[in-house]
Design a protein around this motif. Structure first.
Motif, PDB file in Angstrom:
ATOM      1  N   PHE A  54      36.674  36.420  30.793  1.00 21.84           N
ATOM      2  CA  PHE A  54      37.798  36.932  31.566  1.00 21.84           C
ATOM      3  C   PHE A  54      37.508  36.717  33.055  1.00 21.84           C
ATOM      4  CE2 PHE A  54      37.818  39.222  27.579  1.00 21.84           C
ATOM      5  CZ  PHE A  54      39.165  39.234  27.219  1.00 21.84           C
ATOM      6  N   PRO A  55      37.980  35.607  33.624  1.00 20.64           N
ATOM      7  CA  PRO A  55      37.756  35.370  35.054  1.00 20.64           C
ATOM      8  C   PRO A  55      38.486  36.407  35.896  1.00 20.64           C
ATOM      9  CG  PRO A  55      39.315  33.787  34.152  1.00 20.64           C
ATOM     10  CD  PRO A  55      38.761  34.539  32.992  1.00 20.64           C
ATOM     11  N   GLY A  56      37.964  36.646  37.082  1.00 19.93           N
ATOM     12  CA  GLY A  56      38.568  37.644  37.965  1.00 19.93           C
ATOM     13  C   GLY A  56      37.810  38.943  37.990  1.00 19.93           C
ATOM     14  N   TYR A  57      36.848  39.080  37.063  1.00 12.95           N
ATOM     15  CA  TYR A  57      36.014  40.282  37.006  1.00 12.95           C
ATOM     16  C   TYR A  57      34.562  39.839  37.131  1.00 12.95           C
ATOM     17  CZ  TYR A  57      40.425  42.051  35.198  1.00 12.95           C
ATOM     18  OH  TYR A  57      41.746  42.351  35.043  1.00 12.95           O
ATOM     19  N   SER A  58      33.917  40.208  38.236  1.00 10.77           N
ATOM     20  CA  SER A  58      32.600  39.698  38.594  1.00 10.77           C
ATOM     21  C   SER A  58      31.535  40.770  38.407  1.00 10.77           C
ATOM     22  CB  SER A  58      32.623  39.223  40.061  1.00 10.77           C
ATOM     23  OG  SER A  58      31.350  38.853  40.506  1.00 10.77           O
ATOM     24  N   ARG A  59      30.511  40.455  37.627  1.00 13.87           N
ATOM     25  CA  ARG A  59      29.475  41.437  37.324  1.00 13.87           C
ATOM     26  C   ARG A  59      28.542  41.646  38.513  1.00 13.87           C
ATOM     27  NH1 ARG A  59      25.971  40.363  32.051  1.00 13.87           N
ATOM     28  NH2 ARG A  59      24.869  38.907  33.439  1.00 13.87           N
ATOM     29  N   VAL A  60      28.180  42.905  38.709  1.00 16.23           N
ATOM     30  CA  VAL A  60      27.217  43.266  39.750  1.00 16.23           C
ATOM     31  C   VAL A  60      25.812  43.274  39.117  1.00 16.23           C
ATOM     32  CG1 VAL A  60      26.522  45.065  41.382  1.00 16.23           C
ATOM     33  CG2 VAL A  60      28.965  44.702  40.897  1.00 16.23           C
ATOM     34  N   PRO A  61      24.819  42.599  39.718  1.00 15.29           N
ATOM     35  CA  PRO A  61      24.904  41.871  40.989  1.00 15.29           C
ATOM     36  C   PRO A  61      24.975  40.352  40.844  1.00 15.29           C
ATOM     37  CG  PRO A  61      22.609  42.339  40.502  1.00 15.29           C
ATOM     38  CD  PRO A  61      23.413  42.840  39.321  1.00 15.29           C
ATOM     39  N   ASP A  62      24.956  39.812  39.599  1.00 15.46           N
ATOM     40  CA  ASP A  62      24.799  38.364  39.428  1.00 15.46           C
ATOM     41  C   ASP A  62      26.105  37.578  39.529  1.00 15.46           C
ATOM     42  OD1 ASP A  62      26.045  38.826  36.981  1.00 15.46           O
ATOM     43  OD2 ASP A  62      24.158  38.849  35.873  1.00 15.46           O
ATOM     44  N   GLY A  63      27.246  38.266  39.559  1.00 14.00           N
ATOM     45  CA  GLY A  63      28.520  37.588  39.749  1.00 14.00           C
ATOM     46  C   GLY A  63      29.078  36.906  38.518  1.00 14.00           C
ATOM     47  N   LYS A  64      28.458  37.096  37.353  1.00 13.25           N
ATOM     48  CA  LYS A  64      28.957  36.448  36.139  1.00 13.25           C
ATOM     49  C   LYS A  64      30.285  37.074  35.707  1.00 13.25           C
ATOM     50  CE  LYS A  64      24.477  34.985  34.285  1.00 13.25           C
ATOM     51  NZ  LYS A  64      23.549  35.084  33.138  1.00 13.25           N
ATOM     52  N   PRO A  65      31.202  36.259  35.145  1.00 16.11           N
ATOM     53  CA  PRO A  65      32.494  36.818  34.711  1.00 16.11           C
ATOM     54  C   PRO A  65      32.332  37.698  33.483  1.00 16.11           C
ATOM     55  CG  PRO A  65      32.299  34.532  34.023  1.00 16.11           C
ATOM     56  CD  PRO A  65      31.112  34.808  34.897  1.00 16.11           C
ATOM     57  N   MET A 155      34.440  45.128  49.301  1.00 18.32           N
ATOM     58  CA  MET A 155      33.971  44.687  47.995  1.00 18.32           C
ATOM     59  C   MET A 155      33.289  43.330  47.995  1.00 18.32           C
ATOM     60  SD  MET A 155      34.931  47.315  46.324  1.00 18.32           S
ATOM     61  CE  MET A 155      34.406  46.684  44.748  1.00 18.32           C
ATOM     62  N   SER A 156      33.247  42.637  49.120  1.00 19.61           N
ATOM     63  CA  SER A 156      32.716  41.277  49.156  1.00 19.61           C
ATOM     64  C   SER A 156      31.263  41.207  48.702  1.00 19.61           C
ATOM     65  CB  SER A 156      32.837  40.705  50.575  1.00 19.61           C
ATOM     66  OG  SER A 156      32.231  39.430  50.651  1.00 19.61           O
ATOM     67  N   ARG A 157      31.017  40.325  47.749  1.00 18.58           N
ATOM     68  CA  ARG A 157      29.657  40.101  47.278  1.00 18.58           C
ATOM     69  C   ARG A 157      28.884  39.227  48.256  1.00 18.58           C
ATOM     70  NH1 ARG A 157      27.744  35.983  43.729  1.00 18.58           N
ATOM     71  NH2 ARG A 157      25.756  36.542  42.742  1.00 18.58           N
ATOM     72  N   GLU A 158      29.561  38.224  48.803  1.00 19.26           N
ATOM     73  CA  GLU A 158      28.912  37.297  49.729  1.00 19.26           C
ATOM     74  C   GLU A 158      28.532  37.980  51.042  1.00 19.26           C
ATOM     75  OE1 GLU A 158      31.694  36.716  48.093  1.00 19.26           O
ATOM     76  OE2 GLU A 158      30.937  35.259  46.621  1.00 19.26           O
ATOM     77  N   TYR A 180      31.553  45.851  37.085  1.00 21.31           N
ATOM     78  CA  TYR A 180      32.257  44.646  37.507  1.00 21.31           C
ATOM     79  C   TYR A 180      33.149  44.985  38.692  1.00 21.31           C
ATOM     80  CZ  TYR A 180      30.824  42.525  33.094  1.00 21.31           C
ATOM     81  OH  TYR A 180      30.078  42.027  32.044  1.00 21.31           O
ATOM     82  N   THR A 181      33.322  44.024  39.566  1.00 21.69           N
ATOM     83  CA  THR A 181      34.287  44.165  40.650  1.00 21.69           C
ATOM     84  C   THR A 181      35.405  43.161  40.454  1.00 21.69           C
ATOM     85  OG1 THR A 181      33.116  42.582  42.083  1.00 21.69           O
ATOM     86  CG2 THR A 181      32.499  44.909  42.262  1.00 21.69           C
ATOM     87  N   LEU A 182      36.583  43.491  40.950  1.00 22.11           N
ATOM     88  CA  LEU A 182      37.691  42.542  40.923  1.00 22.11           C
ATOM     89  C   LEU A 182      37.498  41.550  42.070  1.00 22.11           C
ATOM     90  CD1 LEU A 182      38.808  44.917  39.176  1.00 22.11           C
ATOM     91  CD2 LEU A 182      41.073  44.280  40.013  1.00 22.11           C
ATOM     92  N   THR A 183      37.589  40.274  41.770  1.00 19.39           N
ATOM     93  CA  THR A 183      37.414  39.256  42.794  1.00 19.39           C
ATOM     94  C   THR A 183      38.609  39.247  43.749  1.00 19.39           C
ATOM     95  OG1 THR A 183      38.501  37.538  41.485  1.00 19.39           O
ATOM     96  CG2 THR A 183      36.123  37.834  41.155  1.00 19.39           C
ATOM     97  N   GLU A 184      38.435  38.594  44.894  1.00 27.17           N
ATOM     98  CA  GLU A 184      39.547  38.469  45.836  1.00 27.17           C
ATOM     99  C   GLU A 184      40.731  37.778  45.186  1.00 27.17           C
ATOM    100  OE1 GLU A 184      38.868  37.322  49.944  1.00 27.17           O
ATOM    101  OE2 GLU A 184      36.699  37.574  49.644  1.00 27.17           O
TER     102      GLU A 184
END
Length: 303
Positions: A54-65, A155-158, A180-184
């Motif tokens: 499910f793209p759009g949901y980014s795992r903390v902290p590795d950023g995997k969907p 919420m920015s990971r970068e 998970y965080t919602l991506t931009e």
């Protein structure tokens, strides 16, 4: 004589068929909430038990969907005071996946809201409330997936936004958590859905999307069947005899739900459009397998 015999046999067969129909019909099980067929517009070949991304949901902290199987039956539990005295806890816990919002507790309210929390959708503004009660939310809720939404600057990971930094620290302390965080891109998508449904740009109209909005969009992606508990319709608060309940079931004697909804709906700036969102949910219920309970109401084709 033969004609009379045939007529008699025909009547006997008809009578037997009628009795069998009644007996068999009486054994048809009564459908429980959310036991309807899968989403009408989902592919017939889709399987709920197959793991998908499910793209759009980014795992903390590795950023995997997000990767998981879809849920066949989901309960979305409103934080509304409508839940008080509902006695729906058992029905809610009986669903395969249970979605809750922000910091709404279950302890002490199990009889009305259930005890299980499969997914918790949380606004960035509610993260401090979770951090203030870490043993409850992060030690006891082993099965819970957390989805945190908020503006990019938080919420920015970068760029390591302040809320994201707090989530990273939580993961270091509780490595078993799934956050998970919602991506931009996902946040923009949710804005676009609002604009497509209302014809209004969310930011220009001074609107803030609610956690309920993000929860419903997530549920439509993850769930085949959605049963919503404790959410009123868009017309409820304009009815003369509507009940007066707290805005949150766990904040008794505080804000009145309908007063809160109407105030936000009329706000020029920084207002949640709770009523507008519910009108949209009503329309979605005509295309999706969404059922509203306590109070019960049906989706309508026109808003």
């Amino acid at each position: 004589m033969k004609t009379l015999v045939r007529l008699f046999l025909t009547l006997v067969c008809a009578a037997v068929a009628a009795v069998l129909y009644i007996l068999l019909g009486s054994r048809t099980p009564v459908q429980r909430c959310c036991s309807a067929p899968a989403l009408r517009d989902s592919p017939a070949t889709a399987r709920a038990d197959s793991v998908r991304s499910f793209p759009g949901y980014s795992r903390v902290p590795d950023g995997k969907p997000l990767e998981r199987a879809r849920c066949r039956q989901c309960a979305i539990v409103s934080s509304s005071g409508q839940m008080l005295g509902s006695q729906l806890g058992q029905a809610i816990d009986g669903q395969e996946c249970v979605l809750r919002m922000n910091h709404a507790p279950t302890a002490g309210y199990e009889q009305d809201v259930g005890a299980r929390s499969t997914i918790r959708v949380v606004s960035h503004t509610s993260v401090p409330l979770l951090l203030g009660n870490q043993p409850y939310f992060f030690q006891q809720s082993q099965e819970t997936l957390y989805f945190i939404w908020g503006p990019a600057k938080k919420m920015s990971r970068e760029k390591m936004g302040s809320t994201y930094q707090a989530l990273v620290k939580v993961m270091e302390k509780y490595p078993q958590l799934q956050i998970y965080t919602l991506t931009e891109e996902k946040m923009t998508y949710c804005d676009d859905v609002f604009q497509n449904e209302t014809g209004k740009n969310r930011m220009k109209s001074g609107s803030f999307l609610s956690t309920g909005w993000f929860t419903m969009i997530l549920a439509m992606e993850l769930c085949e069947q959605i049963c919503v508990f404790g959410m009123v319709s868009d017309s409820y608060c304009r009815e003369k005899n509507h009940s007066s309940v707290p805005y949150h079931y766990f904040e008794k004697g505080r804000l009145d739900e309908c007063r809160m909804y109407l105030t936000h709906e009329q706000a020029r700036r920084a207002g949640h459009r709770f009523i507008t969102e519910k009108a949209i949910f009503s329309r979605w219920a005509k295309r999706r397998n969404i059922v509203f309970n306590h109070p019960s109401w049906a989706g309508r084709r026109n808003i």
